[in-house]
Design a protein around this motif. Structure first.
Motif, mmCIF file in Angstrom:
data_model
loop_
_atom_site.group_PDB
_atom_site.id
_atom_site.type_symbol
_atom_site.label_atom_id
_atom_site.label_comp_id
_atom_site.label_asym_id
_atom_site.label_seq_id
_atom_site.Cartn_x
_atom_site.Cartn_y
_atom_site.Cartn_z
ATOM 1 N N GLU A 184 0.760 -1.396 -0.034
ATOM 2 C CA GLU A 184 -0.099 -0.020 0.018
ATOM 3 C C GLU A 184 0.757 1.319 0.096
ATOM 4 O OE1 GLU A 184 -2.932 -0.165 3.128
ATOM 5 O OE2 GLU A 184 -4.579 -0.898 1.803
ATOM 6 N N PRO A 185 1.959 1.405 0.898
ATOM 7 C CA PRO A 185 2.816 2.451 0.751
ATOM 8 C C PRO A 185 3.301 2.811 -0.624
ATOM 9 C CG PRO A 185 3.122 1.323 2.963
ATOM 10 C CD PRO A 185 2.259 0.500 1.861
ATOM 11 N N LEU A 186 3.972 1.825 -1.166
ATOM 12 C CA LEU A 186 4.543 1.751 -2.555
ATOM 13 C C LEU A 186 3.500 2.354 -3.589
ATOM 14 C CD1 LEU A 186 6.300 -1.599 -2.364
ATOM 15 C CD2 LEU A 186 7.006 0.807 -1.517
ATOM 16 N N VAL A 187 2.242 1.812 -3.593
ATOM 17 C CA VAL A 187 1.181 2.401 -4.532
ATOM 18 C C VAL A 187 0.829 3.644 -4.230
ATOM 19 C CG1 VAL A 187 -1.228 1.907 -5.366
ATOM 20 C CG2 VAL A 187 0.071 -0.136 -4.672
ATOM 21 N N LYS A 188 0.899 4.003 -3.092
ATOM 22 C CA LYS A 188 0.606 5.437 -2.650
ATOM 23 C C LYS A 188 1.693 6.498 -3.224
ATOM 24 C CE LYS A 188 -0.721 8.459 1.321
ATOM 25 N NZ LYS A 188 -0.629 8.636 2.749
ATOM 26 N N PHE A 189 2.908 5.965 -3.164
ATOM 27 C CA PHE A 189 3.985 6.833 -3.882
ATOM 28 C C PHE A 189 3.694 7.052 -5.382
ATOM 29 C CE2 PHE A 189 7.968 6.877 -6.147
ATOM 30 C CZ PHE A 189 8.604 7.929 -5.420
ATOM 31 N N VAL A 190 3.463 5.751 -5.859
ATOM 32 C CA VAL A 190 3.253 5.980 -7.328
ATOM 33 C C VAL A 190 1.898 6.771 -7.550
ATOM 34 C CG1 VAL A 190 2.748 4.736 -9.473
ATOM 35 C CG2 VAL A 190 4.295 3.626 -7.937
ATOM 36 N N GLN A 191 0.816 6.760 -6.771
ATOM 37 C CA GLN A 191 -0.128 7.517 -6.954
ATOM 38 C C GLN A 191 0.088 9.131 -6.740
ATOM 39 O OE1 GLN A 191 -3.921 6.086 -7.708
ATOM 40 N NE2 GLN A 191 -3.410 8.455 -8.548
ATOM 41 N N THR A 192 0.944 9.413 -5.704
ATOM 42 C CA THR A 192 1.196 10.732 -5.385
ATOM 43 C C THR A 192 1.933 11.532 -6.617
ATOM 44 O OG1 THR A 192 1.449 10.236 -3.177
ATOM 45 C CG2 THR A 192 2.422 12.064 -3.881
ATOM 46 N N TYR A 193 2.568 10.968 -7.384
ATOM 47 C CA TYR A 193 3.342 11.642 -8.422
ATOM 48 C C TYR A 193 2.709 11.181 -9.860
ATOM 49 C CZ TYR A 193 6.524 12.421 -4.625
ATOM 50 O OH TYR A 193 6.676 13.085 -3.311
ATOM 51 N N THR A 194 1.222 10.792 -9.672
ATOM 52 C CA THR A 194 0.611 10.517 -10.953
ATOM 53 C C THR A 194 -0.686 11.446 -11.118
ATOM 54 O OG1 THR A 194 1.345 8.221 -10.936
ATOM 55 C CG2 THR A 194 -0.600 8.677 -12.406
ATOM 56 N N PRO A 195 -0.927 12.009 -12.021
ATOM 57 C CA PRO A 195 -2.406 12.609 -11.984
ATOM 58 C C PRO A 195 -3.408 12.011 -11.193
ATOM 59 C CG PRO A 195 -1.420 12.764 -14.382
ATOM 60 C CD PRO A 195 -0.459 11.659 -13.287
ATOM 61 N N SER A 196 -4.114 13.006 -10.451
ATOM 62 C CA SER A 196 -5.008 12.439 -9.534
ATOM 63 C C SER A 196 -6.339 11.940 -9.907
ATOM 64 C CB SER A 196 -5.338 13.756 -8.258
ATOM 65 O OG SER A 196 -6.014 14.821 -9.234
ATOM 66 N N ASN A 197 -6.476 12.291 -11.370
ATOM 67 C CA ASN A 197 -7.808 11.734 -11.903
ATOM 68 C C ASN A 197 -7.611 10.347 -12.379
ATOM 69 O OD1 ASN A 197 -6.077 13.086 -13.877
ATOM 70 N ND2 ASN A 197 -7.605 12.470 -15.157
ATOM 71 N N LEU A 198 -6.269 9.948 -12.319
ATOM 72 C CA LEU A 198 -5.963 8.628 -12.773
ATOM 73 C C LEU A 198 -5.929 7.562 -11.696
ATOM 74 C CD1 LEU A 198 -3.320 9.486 -15.751
ATOM 75 C CD2 LEU A 198 -6.044 9.182 -15.791
ATOM 76 N N THR A 199 -6.156 6.329 -11.643
ATOM 77 C CA THR A 199 -6.192 5.487 -10.902
ATOM 78 C C THR A 199 -5.069 4.305 -10.955
ATOM 79 O OG1 THR A 199 -8.376 5.725 -10.197
ATOM 80 C CG2 THR A 199 -7.339 3.651 -9.237
ATOM 81 N N ILE A 200 -4.303 4.151 -9.883
ATOM 82 C CA ILE A 200 -2.966 2.829 -10.141
ATOM 83 C C ILE A 200 -3.545 1.407 -10.091
ATOM 84 C CG2 ILE A 200 -0.857 2.246 -9.307
ATOM 85 C CD1 ILE A 200 -0.790 5.164 -10.571
ATOM 86 N N LYS A 201 -3.114 0.957 -11.032
ATOM 87 C CA LYS A 201 -3.242 -0.651 -11.033
ATOM 88 C C LYS A 201 -1.884 -1.359 -11.159
ATOM 89 C CE LYS A 201 -5.242 -4.561 -11.589
ATOM 90 N NZ LYS A 201 -6.033 -5.268 -10.373
ATOM 91 N N MET A 202 -1.630 -1.632 -9.927
ATOM 92 C CA MET A 202 -0.088 -2.182 -9.765
ATOM 93 C C MET A 202 -0.051 -3.843 -10.479
ATOM 94 S SD MET A 202 3.083 -1.134 -8.904
ATOM 95 C CE MET A 202 2.943 0.311 -7.804
ATOM 96 N N GLY A 203 1.110 -4.009 -11.073
ATOM 97 C CA GLY A 203 1.152 -5.330 -11.344
ATOM 98 C C GLY A 203 1.789 -6.186 -10.456
ATOM 99 N N ASP A 204 2.355 -7.502 -10.554
ATOM 100 C CA ASP A 204 3.265 -8.361 -9.896
ATOM 101 C C ASP A 204 4.381 -7.796 -9.525
ATOM 102 O OD1 ASP A 204 0.814 -9.931 -9.650
ATOM 103 O OD2 ASP A 204 1.354 -11.200 -11.110
ATOM 104 N N PHE A 205 5.047 -7.927 -8.612
ATOM 105 C CA PHE A 205 6.361 -7.751 -8.142
ATOM 106 C C PHE A 205 7.213 -8.869 -8.338
ATOM 107 C CE2 PHE A 205 4.492 -4.252 -5.735
ATOM 108 C CZ PHE A 205 5.427 -3.363 -5.726
ATOM 109 N N SER A 206 8.322 -8.432 -8.953
ATOM 110 C CA SER A 206 9.408 -9.615 -9.008
ATOM 111 C C SER A 206 10.673 -9.130 -8.615
ATOM 112 C CB SER A 206 9.212 -10.160 -10.521
ATOM 113 O OG SER A 206 9.802 -8.907 -11.369
#
Length: 289
Positions: A184-206
């Protein structure tokens, strides 16, 4: 007196194509090619109806259909042209950037396209973050098409090998009970520096190493859109790594088409990320090269 001969007038034979053209209701074609004219024609027909004049329902229906179809065609063509002009961008020139920290052992370096300009930077005692944006102008409006952000924060957990081993197991296993808490904190980081009207869909970590980081590194592709994962507007890559004293986060995203257009260069960016080198004997950090 001989009977009077009746001479029949000679009728010129018309080309076969003329009756075809005469049979066309040109208003249908005009409504299709010029939807605004079709709309005005409909307003005129409605006005006639209000005034008590009869109007052919079939004609009105066809004009409505032609106007709607024409408007849709224009919208599609405009969207395609607009997106093509905005997204067809080839990044060619890179420059190196160093993200510094007030504490030793928490800096990182990476390459970035020169078009991405610094938008925000913040440094406090134990962490630092910076983000860059590439904006283009279209119809006197600015549109941001690419985003890059990097951050480091010092943590004692980065020095704990047992914790890092367990962290890797959780990140690469979506069914783990701690997966959501950790990511969740990692997705929040990406969301913070992405336009707020877009929603993040994170893929699988490897656990995928790069040329710059060979251990304790995890990567994930992500998409960002109005309906994330279905009709996404952005495509990106997120990198999470642990150094000797700090954790590091790095993200790069751009429009979907632009990502495919610059896939090799973006991989070069990921490979360029470097964090502080392992400790030398005696506890001194090797400098970044």
């Amino acid at each position: 007196m001989p009977p009077q001969q009746i001479i029949q007038p000679t009728i010129a034979t018309q080309p076969a194509i003329l009756p075809f053209f005469r049979s066309i209701n040109w208003w249908y074609l005009i409504s299709l090619l010029l939807p605004p004219v079709g709309l005005l024609l409909l307003m005129y027909l409605v006005f006639k109806k209000i005034k008590g004049f009869s109007t052919d329902k079939k004609t009105v229906g066809i004009i409505i259909l032609a106007t709607i179809v024409g408007a849709i065609i224009y919208l599609v063509l405009y969207t395609l042209f607009f997106s093509t002009q905005l997204n067809r961008y080839h990044y060619r020139q890179l420059e190196n950037y160093k993200l510094t920290s007030k504490l030793s052992g928490a800096s990182m370096t990476f390459d970035k396209p020169v078009e991405l300009k610094k938008y925000f930077e913040h440094t406090i005692l134990g962490s630092t973050v910076v983000d860059f944006v590439h904006s283009q102008t279209k119809d006197s409006k600015k549109y941001s098409t690419s985003f890059l952000a990097a951050s480091s924060y010092q943590s004692a957990l980065a020095t704990n090998s047992d914790y890092l081993q367990q962290l890797g197991k959780v990140l690469t296993n979506k069914s783990d009970k701690d997966y959501k808490t950790v990511t969740e904190p990692l997705v929040k980081f990406v969301q913070t520096y992405t336009p707020s009207n877009l929603t993040i869909k994170m893929g699988d970590f490897s656990a995928k190493s790069t040329k710059g980081i060979t251990k304790n590194i995890w990567q994930a592709d992500y998409r960002a859109g109005e309906t994330a994962g279905k009709s996404a507007d952005l495509k990106g890559r997120f990198v999470f790594a642990a150094g000797e004293r700090s954790f590091y986060l790095f993200m790069i995203s751009t429009t979907d088409y632009n990502w495919n257009n610059n896939a090799n260069l973006f991989q070069q960016l990921i490979d360029s990320v470097k964090i502080e080198s392992p400790l030398r004997p005696g506890g001194r950090l090797q400098p970044l090269t």
